[in-house]
Design a protein around this motif. Sequence first.
Motif, PDB file in Angstrom:
ATOM      1  N   GLY A   1     -10.280   1.545   0.002  1.00  0.00           N
ATOM      2  CA  GLY A   1      -8.920   1.913   0.358  1.00  0.00           C
ATOM      3  C   GLY A   1      -8.346   3.021  -0.499  1.00  0.00           C
ATOM      4  O   GLY A   1      -7.129   3.210  -0.539  1.00  0.00           O
TER       5      GLY A   1
ATOM      6  N   GLN B   1       8.931   0.536  -2.035  1.00  0.00           N
ATOM      7  CA  GLN B   1       8.167   0.959  -0.863  1.00  0.00           C
ATOM      8  C   GLN B   1       8.879   2.070  -0.079  1.00  0.00           C
ATOM      9  O   GLN B   1       8.226   2.950   0.481  1.00  0.00           O
TER      10      GLN B   1
ATOM     11  N   ASN C   1      -5.267   3.098  -2.903  1.00  0.00           N
ATOM     12  CA  ASN C   1      -3.904   3.157  -2.388  1.00  0.00           C
ATOM     13  C   ASN C   1      -3.632   2.075  -1.352  1.00  0.00           C
ATOM     14  O   ASN C   1      -2.476   1.807  -1.020  1.00  0.00           O
ATOM     15  N   THR C   2      -4.678   1.458  -0.812  1.00  0.00           N
ATOM     16  CA  THR C   2      -4.543   0.362   0.142  1.00  0.00           C
ATOM     17  C   THR C   2      -5.655  -0.653  -0.100  1.00  0.00           C
ATOM     18  O   THR C   2      -6.660  -0.352  -0.745  1.00  0.00           O
ATOM     19  N   ASN C   3      -5.486  -1.857   0.434  1.00  0.00           N
ATOM     20  CA  ASN C   3      -6.575  -2.842   0.551  1.00  0.00           C
ATOM     21  C   ASN C   3      -7.141  -2.696   1.959  1.00  0.00           C
ATOM     22  O   ASN C   3      -6.662  -3.316   2.905  1.00  0.00           O
ATOM     23  N   SER C   4      -8.148  -1.837   2.130  1.00  0.00           N
ATOM     24  CA  SER C   4      -8.559  -1.467   3.488  1.00  0.00           C
ATOM     25  C   SER C   4      -9.595  -2.403   4.098  1.00  0.00           C
ATOM     26  O   SER C   4      -9.845  -2.332   5.301  1.00  0.00           O
TER      27      SER C   4
ATOM     28  N   ALA D   1       5.494   4.021   3.699  1.00  0.00           N
ATOM     29  CA  ALA D   1       4.802   2.851   3.157  1.00  0.00           C
ATOM     30  C   ALA D   1       5.325   1.591   3.819  1.00  0.00           C
ATOM     31  O   ALA D   1       6.538   1.456   4.043  1.00  0.00           O
TER      32      ALA D   1
ATOM     33  N   TYR E   1      -5.122  10.649  -1.341  1.00  0.00           N
ATOM     34  CA  TYR E   1      -4.810   9.525  -2.219  1.00  0.00           C
ATOM     35  C   TYR E   1      -4.297  10.084  -3.542  1.00  0.00           C
ATOM     36  O   TYR E   1      -5.031  10.761  -4.255  1.00  0.00           O
TER      37      TYR E   1
ATOM     38  N   SER F   1       0.810  -1.213   0.000  1.00  0.00           N
ATOM     39  CA  SER F   1       0.000   0.000   0.000  1.00  0.00           C
ATOM     40  C   SER F   1       0.841   1.260   0.000  1.00  0.00           C
ATOM     41  O   SER F   1       2.044   1.249   0.293  1.00  0.00           O
ATOM     42  N   THR F   2       0.179   2.357  -0.357  1.00  0.00           N
ATOM     43  CA  THR F   2       0.716   3.704  -0.224  1.00  0.00           C
ATOM     44  C   THR F   2      -0.098   4.390   0.863  1.00  0.00           C
ATOM     45  O   THR F   2      -1.327   4.490   0.737  1.00  0.00           O
ATOM     46  N   LEU F   3       0.525   4.858   1.905  1.00  0.00           N
ATOM     47  CA  LEU F   3      -0.207   5.458   3.008  1.00  0.00           C
ATOM     48  C   LEU F   3      -0.344   6.965   2.818  1.00  0.00           C
ATOM     49  O   LEU F   3       0.229   7.551   1.900  1.00  0.00           O
TER      50      LEU F   3
ATOM     51  N   MET G   1       1.701  -8.966   3.884  1.00  0.00           N
ATOM     52  CA  MET G   1       1.606  -7.927   2.860  1.00  0.00           C
ATOM     53  C   MET G   1       2.761  -8.099   1.876  1.00  0.00           C
ATOM     54  O   MET G   1       3.926  -8.014   2.247  1.00  0.00           O
TER      55      MET G   1
END
Length: 542
Positions: free
Chosen positions: A128, A283, A131-134, A91, A300, A83-85, A98
Motif C-alpha cells: 500500500g 483526514q 500510505n494505505t493498507n492495500s 482521504a 506516495y 489511509s492517505t490516497l 476503517m
Amino acid sequence: MKSVVSITAGWALLYQHVSAVDPRVNLGYSTYTGVPLSNGVTQWLGLRYAAPPLGDLRFAAPQDPLATNETLEADAHGPICLSTLSSGQAAPLSSSTMKEDCLFMDIYAPSNASCESKLPVMFFIQGGGFNTNSNANFNGSGLVVAGQRDMIVVTFNYRVGPYGFLAAQEILEGGSINNGLKDQRKALEWVQKHIEQFGGDPGHVVLSGDSAGAASINLQLTAYGGRDDHLFHASAAESQSFATINTVGESQFMYDNLVIRTGCATSNSTLACLRNLTADDIQRQNINTPFPGAQTAPLYMYGPTLDNDFIKEYTYPAYANGNFVQLPAIYGDTTNEGTIFTPNTTSSYGEANTFIKAQFPYITLSQLRAWNALYPVEAYPSFPSTGRFWRSTATGYGEMRYNCPGLFINAVYARLGVPAWNYRWDVRDPPSEASGAGVTHTVEINAIWGPELIPGAPASYLPGGVNAAIVDVVQGYWTSFVRAYDPNVLRKAGTPVWEAWRAGNEWRSLKFRTNATGMEDVDAGQRGRCEYLSGIGEALRQ
C-alpha cells in the motif's frame, strides 16, 4: 533449517495428538474464541496485538495491549488503518471498517494442530505504499490448505500515512519515528510470545510481503543496522520497493504543511495540537503535496525515514555493506511493474520527467538525461487511447523502484553465500495484455493466495481460466519455502527445480508462465539498465 524428514515426522506427530488447539485462546490480556472452518482450518480474526494508538499514543511507538479480562469472539476483522490516497483524492474518514484504532491481527491455523505442533509460520506484511493498507483481510485458509495444513498464516494491519510515518523534529522529541515499521516489529514480537498457543513455531517464522510489504521486509532485515533479534528466519518478497527515504529534517515540510492546514500553527505545542484533533479532522487535511524541487505530488508522500536508529542507512548501501540479517530469501518482480502507476496519458519527455522527478526528487538533470537515453520512446510499443511515452516511462519507473533493487539484492546474497532465489512473474492475462498494462505490479499475489479468495482476482486465474494451472505451481513453491526455507523441497510434483542465484550461477531467474514455467537468464538489456540505476540508487536516497 528443517529437513524433509523432520517435516514429515512432524506432520505425522501432529496427527497423533488427540487434542487440537482449543478455539478459545487465553493471551493473558484477553481471551479470544476462534471459528473452525469446514476446510480443516480455524481462524481467529481481529486479535488486538497492541494498544489503541490514540491520544498521546498518536505518533508514538506501539505499546502492549491493555488487559480486558474479557472473552471476545474472534469472528470479524479489525478495522483497517486510516489511509492517505493518491493526489487529488480525499482521504477517507473514519468508518466501521476503517479507524485510527486499527492494530489488529488475523491467524489461520490447522484445526487439528496442538500447542506442541511447532508449525511453520508465514507472517504476511501487506502493501500500500506506506500510505494505505492495500491487502487487508486476506483469507489465509487457502494457503494453509495448499501447504498440506502444515503451516500457519498471520496477517495484520499497521499504521500508514501520517499516523505511521509523519516525521519532524517535534515528533523526534515528543513521539517516535517510523511507527508503521515499529507496529510490524510489535506484531513479530507478539508472534514470538503467543504463536505456540495456535500450534505455531516461534523459531520458524517466514516473512512474506508485497510492494511496500516487501519493502518492509527489506527494512526489517536491515533494521538497527542489521541487528538480529531472532524474530524471523527467512523472507519472501514480491516486488520489493526502493522508494526515496528522507531524513527527519528533509521530512519536516510534511509536518509543517499538516500543522498549517489543520490550524495548529496557532498552538504553542503543535504536536499536542495534532494529538488533540479528531482523526477526521486530520483526514480532511490528509493530502499528498510535492516534494521540494518537484512540480507535482508523488504517488506516495509518507514513508520510512532515515532516523539513524531503526533505519541507519539507505537500503542500497545497507545491503551492499552486508548490514542485514542474512537468511534464506526469495525476491521477484513482474514483467511490467510500472504500468499501473504511470499515467497512461504520458505523451512527452517533459511529462515523463515530471513524473519521475515527483517520485525521486533528488534525481539530477544529468541523471534524467541518462534515464531518457536508457528508455527511448521508440523502443516501446504504443496502444490505442494512450500517450506515446506511457510504456517507456512505465518501464523506467518500474525498473528504478522494483526490478533493479531485487536483482541487486540477489547479487549481494550470492556474493555473501546466502541462499536466495529470484523470479519473474510473466503470466499473461488477456484483458491486461490487450490494454497495454501487461503483467502488472504484484498480480502474482492472486495466485499465491488463491484467486477464489481474493476479491477482484483476474478471471483468467480462476478455475477454468487460461491461467488457472499456474496457481498450484506457485503455491507449491511458496508453501515449500515457508515450510522448508527452500522452494524446491516440497514443490508440486513435475515442476522444474528453481535454481538458486548463487556464485557461479548468477543472473538466473525462474520465469513463471502458464504451462511454460522454467529458468531463464536475466535479460541483458535490463541488466545494463539496472547497473546504472543501482549505481545512482544511494544518490536518489533509495
